[in-house]
Design a protein around this motif. Sequence first.
Motif, PDB file in Angstrom:
ATOM      1  N   ILE A 146     -14.273 -32.415  56.346  1.00 12.38           N
ATOM      2  CA  ILE A 146     -14.007 -32.697  54.934  1.00 12.38           C
ATOM      3  C   ILE A 146     -14.704 -34.002  54.535  1.00 12.38           C
ATOM      4  CG2 ILE A 146     -12.171 -33.472  53.377  1.00 12.38           C
ATOM      5  CD1 ILE A 146     -10.414 -31.274  54.489  1.00 12.38           C
ATOM      6  N   GLY A 147     -14.614 -34.980  55.437  1.00 16.55           N
ATOM      7  CA  GLY A 147     -15.259 -36.270  55.177  1.00 16.55           C
ATOM      8  C   GLY A 147     -16.772 -36.131  55.098  1.00 16.55           C
ATOM      9  N   ALA A 148     -17.325 -35.308  55.975  1.00 16.80           N
ATOM     10  CA  ALA A 148     -18.782 -35.147  56.005  1.00 16.80           C
ATOM     11  C   ALA A 148     -19.298 -34.539  54.700  1.00 16.80           C
ATOM     12  CB  ALA A 148     -19.169 -34.274  57.196  1.00 16.80           C
ATOM     13  N   LEU A 149     -18.557 -33.574  54.163  1.00 16.04           N
ATOM     14  CA  LEU A 149     -18.990 -32.945  52.906  1.00 16.04           C
ATOM     15  C   LEU A 149     -18.964 -33.961  51.761  1.00 16.04           C
ATOM     16  CD1 LEU A 149     -19.867 -30.366  51.433  1.00 16.04           C
ATOM     17  CD2 LEU A 149     -17.458 -29.861  51.012  1.00 16.04           C
ATOM     18  N   ALA A 150     -17.907 -34.776  51.724  1.00 17.55           N
ATOM     19  CA  ALA A 150     -17.826 -35.799  50.670  1.00 17.55           C
ATOM     20  C   ALA A 150     -19.002 -36.769  50.787  1.00 17.55           C
ATOM     21  CB  ALA A 150     -16.498 -36.544  50.775  1.00 17.55           C
ATOM     22  N   LYS A 151     -19.348 -37.105  52.013  1.00 14.17           N
ATOM     23  CA  LYS A 151     -20.469 -38.024  52.230  1.00 14.17           C
ATOM     24  C   LYS A 151     -21.777 -37.419  51.720  1.00 14.17           C
ATOM     25  CE  LYS A 151     -19.706 -39.866  56.394  1.00 14.17           C
ATOM     26  NZ  LYS A 151     -19.993 -40.156  57.805  1.00 14.17           N
ATOM     27  N   MET A 152     -21.965 -36.118  51.949  1.00 14.66           N
ATOM     28  CA  MET A 152     -23.202 -35.461  51.499  1.00 14.66           C
ATOM     29  C   MET A 152     -23.350 -35.519  49.990  1.00 14.66           C
ATOM     30  SD  MET A 152     -23.258 -32.186  54.057  1.00 14.66           S
ATOM     31  CE  MET A 152     -24.714 -31.393  53.351  1.00 14.66           C
ATOM     32  N   VAL A 153     -22.204 -35.386  49.273  1.00 14.84           N
ATOM     33  CA  VAL A 153     -22.269 -35.453  47.806  1.00 14.84           C
ATOM     34  C   VAL A 153     -22.591 -36.882  47.373  1.00 14.84           C
ATOM     35  CG1 VAL A 153     -20.926 -35.229  45.674  1.00 14.84           C
ATOM     36  CG2 VAL A 153     -20.759 -33.473  47.441  1.00 14.84           C
ATOM     37  N   GLU A 154     -21.936 -37.829  48.039  1.00 16.74           N
ATOM     38  CA  GLU A 154     -22.177 -39.230  47.712  1.00 16.74           C
ATOM     39  C   GLU A 154     -23.662 -39.584  47.893  1.00 16.74           C
ATOM     40  OE1 GLU A 154     -20.072 -42.006  46.991  1.00 16.74           O
ATOM     41  OE2 GLU A 154     -20.512 -43.567  48.460  1.00 16.74           O
ATOM     42  N   GLN A 155     -24.266 -39.033  48.935  1.00 15.63           N
ATOM     43  CA  GLN A 155     -25.667 -39.363  49.233  1.00 15.63           C
ATOM     44  C   GLN A 155     -26.653 -38.427  48.541  1.00 15.63           C
ATOM     45  OE1 GLN A 155     -25.392 -39.144  53.482  1.00 15.63           O
ATOM     46  NE2 GLN A 155     -24.583 -41.226  53.687  1.00 15.63           N
ATOM     47  N   ASN A 156     -26.109 -37.577  47.631  1.00 20.71           N
ATOM     48  CA  ASN A 156     -26.964 -36.645  46.888  1.00 20.71           C
ATOM     49  C   ASN A 156     -27.691 -35.639  47.771  1.00 20.71           C
ATOM     50  OD1 ASN A 156     -26.525 -37.315  44.210  1.00 20.71           O
ATOM     51  ND2 ASN A 156     -27.769 -39.156  44.445  1.00 20.71           N
ATOM     52  N   THR A 157     -27.151 -35.369  48.953  1.00 15.97           N
ATOM     53  CA  THR A 157     -27.775 -34.347  49.795  1.00 15.97           C
ATOM     54  C   THR A 157     -27.458 -32.956  49.244  1.00 15.97           C
ATOM     55  OG1 THR A 157     -27.221 -35.837  51.595  1.00 15.97           O
ATOM     56  CG2 THR A 157     -28.122 -33.697  52.207  1.00 15.97           C
ATOM     57  N   VAL A 158     -26.228 -32.797  48.723  1.00 14.98           N
ATOM     58  CA  VAL A 158     -25.915 -31.568  47.966  1.00 14.98           C
ATOM     59  C   VAL A 158     -25.304 -32.004  46.641  1.00 14.98           C
ATOM     60  CG1 VAL A 158     -25.510 -29.999  49.913  1.00 14.98           C
ATOM     61  CG2 VAL A 158     -23.625 -31.373  49.039  1.00 14.98           C
ATOM     62  N   SER A 159     -25.427 -31.150  45.628  1.00 17.53           N
ATOM     63  CA  SER A 159     -24.808 -31.460  44.336  1.00 17.53           C
ATOM     64  C   SER A 159     -23.317 -31.145  44.426  1.00 17.53           C
ATOM     65  CB  SER A 159     -25.448 -30.612  43.239  1.00 17.53           C
ATOM     66  OG  SER A 159     -25.086 -29.258  43.425  1.00 17.53           O
ATOM     67  N   ALA A 160     -22.554 -31.686  43.463  1.00 18.21           N
ATOM     68  CA  ALA A 160     -21.111 -31.429  43.462  1.00 18.21           C
ATOM     69  C   ALA A 160     -20.833 -29.941  43.325  1.00 18.21           C
ATOM     70  CB  ALA A 160     -20.445 -32.211  42.337  1.00 18.21           C
ATOM     71  N   SER A 161     -21.660 -29.245  42.544  1.00 19.06           N
ATOM     72  CA  SER A 161     -21.388 -27.817  42.366  1.00 19.06           C
ATOM     73  C   SER A 161     -21.768 -27.039  43.628  1.00 19.06           C
ATOM     74  CB  SER A 161     -22.101 -27.266  41.133  1.00 19.06           C
ATOM     75  OG  SER A 161     -23.491 -27.300  41.322  1.00 19.06           O
ATOM     76  N   ALA A 162     -22.863 -27.430  44.286  1.00 19.02           N
ATOM     77  CA  ALA A 162     -23.230 -26.747  45.529  1.00 19.02           C
ATOM     78  C   ALA A 162     -22.178 -26.999  46.608  1.00 19.02           C
ATOM     79  CB  ALA A 162     -24.599 -27.219  46.006  1.00 19.02           C
ATOM     80  N   ALA A 163     -21.515 -28.170  46.531  1.00 13.60           N
ATOM     81  CA  ALA A 163     -20.497 -28.507  47.528  1.00 13.60           C
ATOM     82  C   ALA A 163     -19.366 -27.475  47.513  1.00 13.60           C
ATOM     83  CB  ALA A 163     -19.952 -29.902  47.270  1.00 13.60           C
ATOM     84  N   LYS A 164     -19.116 -26.877  46.332  1.00 10.83           N
ATOM     85  CA  LYS A 164     -18.065 -25.846  46.254  1.00 10.83           C
ATOM     86  C   LYS A 164     -18.420 -24.652  47.130  1.00 10.83           C
ATOM     87  CE  LYS A 164     -16.790 -27.166  41.616  1.00 10.83           C
ATOM     88  NZ  LYS A 164     -16.879 -26.896  40.193  1.00 10.83           N
ATOM     89  N   THR A 165     -19.677 -24.254  47.068  1.00 14.88           N
ATOM     90  CA  THR A 165     -20.120 -23.117  47.877  1.00 14.88           C
ATOM     91  C   THR A 165     -20.044 -23.462  49.363  1.00 14.88           C
ATOM     92  OG1 THR A 165     -21.677 -22.721  46.085  1.00 14.88           O
ATOM     93  CG2 THR A 165     -21.975 -21.415  48.070  1.00 14.88           C
ATOM     94  N   VAL A 166     -20.456 -24.700  49.683  1.00 16.05           N
ATOM     95  CA  VAL A 166     -20.408 -25.129  51.086  1.00 16.05           C
ATOM     96  C   VAL A 166     -18.959 -25.143  51.575  1.00 16.05           C
ATOM     97  CG1 VAL A 166     -20.972 -26.972  52.715  1.00 16.05           C
ATOM     98  CG2 VAL A 166     -22.503 -26.517  50.781  1.00 16.05           C
ATOM     99  N   ALA A 167     -18.061 -25.668  50.723  1.00 15.95           N
ATOM    100  CA  ALA A 167     -16.645 -25.743  51.101  1.00 15.95           C
ATOM    101  C   ALA A 167     -16.099 -24.354  51.410  1.00 15.95           C
ATOM    102  CB  ALA A 167     -15.838 -26.407  49.993  1.00 15.95           C
ATOM    103  N   ALA A 168     -16.433 -23.388  50.540  1.00 10.21           N
ATOM    104  CA  ALA A 168     -15.945 -22.019  50.755  1.00 10.21           C
ATOM    105  C   ALA A 168     -16.471 -21.479  52.088  1.00 10.21           C
ATOM    106  CB  ALA A 168     -16.368 -21.121  49.597  1.00 10.21           C
ATOM    107  N   ALA A 169     -17.742 -21.810  52.402  1.00  9.28           N
ATOM    108  CA  ALA A 169     -18.324 -21.338  53.667  1.00  9.28           C
ATOM    109  C   ALA A 169     -17.653 -22.000  54.863  1.00  9.28           C
ATOM    110  CB  ALA A 169     -19.827 -21.620  53.675  1.00  9.28           C
ATOM    111  N   MET A 170     -17.187 -23.232  54.671  1.00 10.32           N
ATOM    112  CA  MET A 170     -16.535 -23.949  55.770  1.00 10.32           C
ATOM    113  C   MET A 170     -15.255 -23.262  56.228  1.00 10.32           C
ATOM    114  SD  MET A 170     -17.209 -27.825  54.445  1.00 10.32           S
ATOM    115  CE  MET A 170     -16.151 -28.750  55.554  1.00 10.32           C
TER     116      MET A 170
END
Length: 505
Positions: free
Chosen positions: A391-415
Motif C-alpha cells: 500500500i505504501g509503495a503505491l502511494a509513493k509511486m503516485v507521489e513520484q508521478n510514476t503512475v497517475s492517481a487515476s491509473a493507481a486505481k487500476t493498479v490497486a484493483a490488480a493488487m
Amino acid sequence: MSALKRSMTEPGITFRTIIGLEVHVQLRTKTKLFCGCLLEFAALPNSLTCPVCLGLPGALPVMNREAVRLAIRLGKALNCTIADFAKWDRKSYYYPDLPKNYQISQYDKPLCQEGWLDVPGEDGVGRVGIQRAHLEEDAGKNIHDTPGCTLVDLNRTGTPLLEIVTRPDLTSADQAYAFCTELQKLATYLSVSEGSMQKGQMRFEPNVNLAIVRDGIEYRTPISEIKNLNSFKAVRAAIEYETRRQLQDWMADNSYLFGERPHENRGWNDGRQVTELQRSKEQAHDYRYFPDPDLVSVEVGRNAALQGELNRPIDELPVARCLRFQAEYGLSANDAETILAERATADLFERAVEAGAPPKVAAKQFVNVWSKLANEYRRSIAELGIEAKRIGALAKMVEQNTVSASAAKTVAAAMLDSTDGPDFLAEQLGLIQVVDEEELAKWVDAAIAANEKAVQTILTNPKKAKASEGFLRGQVMKISSGKADPGRAGELIAKRVAGLKDQED
Ligand SMILES: [Zn+2]
C-alpha cells in the motif's frame, strides 16, 4: 432555532428535548456470561445451549471473567469509576424467551459508575454524563414468522451485555445519533465489542421528554422509553418523531404532563416511521430485584486478571487519534475520520506510513481508492488483506508521478488478485506514466480536436471554463489509457487553448 422547532411551535412557546440513552453492547467473548456455550451468530436454533442457559433446575452459573475484563476496559474509556465490589442480582421477568424467569443483572452495585463520553458535534465537543454501566445476560429470541405459533430460540440467552445508562444530557436527535456512533467506535476500537448492527450487537433505548416554556412557565411532558432500536438511523428518526408527538399531545391537552400521566414504553415502527404505545412502564419494584444466591460478588482487587485490566493504560482513543492524524500527518478532519472509522484500517494506514508512504497521498488513496474496493467486496480496507508495504509503495509511486492517481486505481484493483508489487503491476498493465512531451502533445491535440465544444466553452464562458478544462484533461487520460500525467496534461491544454485564442484575436 431549527426549522423543525420553528414549524412546530406557536408564538410564545419554546421547548427543548431532554434525552437519556440506555445502550446494550454485546461483549466480544467466545462464550456466554455464565456458562461455556459458544456465541455464534445464526447458528442452528437451540444448538448453543446447556442446562445453565436453559435454566434447568439445579444448574449453577459460573461468571465469565473475560466479560468482566472487557466491561472494565470500556468502563475506563468512559471515564467511569470501577467498583471494587460489584454483585449480581436477579431481575424477575416472565417471558418465553427467558426460561429461568429471571435475568441475572447488576442492580445497586454496578461495575462501572459516574463517567462521561465526549461527543463531537456541530457546536464542538459535547460531554454526555454516564450514570452507570452494568453487566447482564441477554434473553433468547421469540420468532413469530410461523403462522399460529411462536418459536423460541435460546442460543442468545446468556450472551454478555454491558448496559450503559447516560445522564439525560442529550438535547437533540442528532446529538443522540452522534453519541451512539461514537460509542460504537469506542467499543470496536478497544475490541470490547464487534459492534455489528446487523447481528444486533448494539441496541438502543432512548428516554425522551420535553421541557416546554409558555408565558415564562415550564411544563414537562411524561417520559417515553423507546424500546429496542437496532440502528443509528432509527435512533434519530424515533427521537424526532417522539419530539413532535409529545409537543402535539401537550398542545392538544395541557394536562399531558410529567407526574400526571404514566411513563410509557413505546416501540418503533420502522415501516410507518412512528412510535407506538406498548405498555406503561414498570417501576423497579415490579422486577423484584434480589441478590443472586448462586453467584459470588465481583471483587476486582482480589482478582489478578481484573486488577491487571484496571491498571493497564487506556489505548489512544479515536477522538485523540483523529486529532493526532491531522497534526502529525497533515490530514483533513474528514479523511482522518474516514480512516479511523475502523481500528484495523487505521492501524494499517499507520503501518503503511511507517513503510514509507507519503501520508497525505496514502490518505487520499485510503479514502478514494481502497475504500471503494473494500465497499465492492463488502469488507473493510484492512480485510482486503493487502500488506502495508505494498500500500505504501503505491502511494509513493503516485507521489513520484510514476503512475497517475487515476491509473493507481487500476493498479490497486490488480493488487487484490496478486502478490506482486505495484511497480511490477503498473509496468505490466502499461500504466507507467509517460513523460515524453511529444506523446503527451499528441494526446492533448487529439482530445482538443475531438471536443470542439469544450474548447469553445473555455474561450467564451469564464464561468464554465474550469469545468471544461477538467473535462478535456479527463479525455486526455482516457485517450492515453491513464498514462498521461494529468498535471502536465492540464498545463498543455491551457497552453494550446490560449494559442487558439490568440489566433482568434
Ligand atoms: Zn449454556
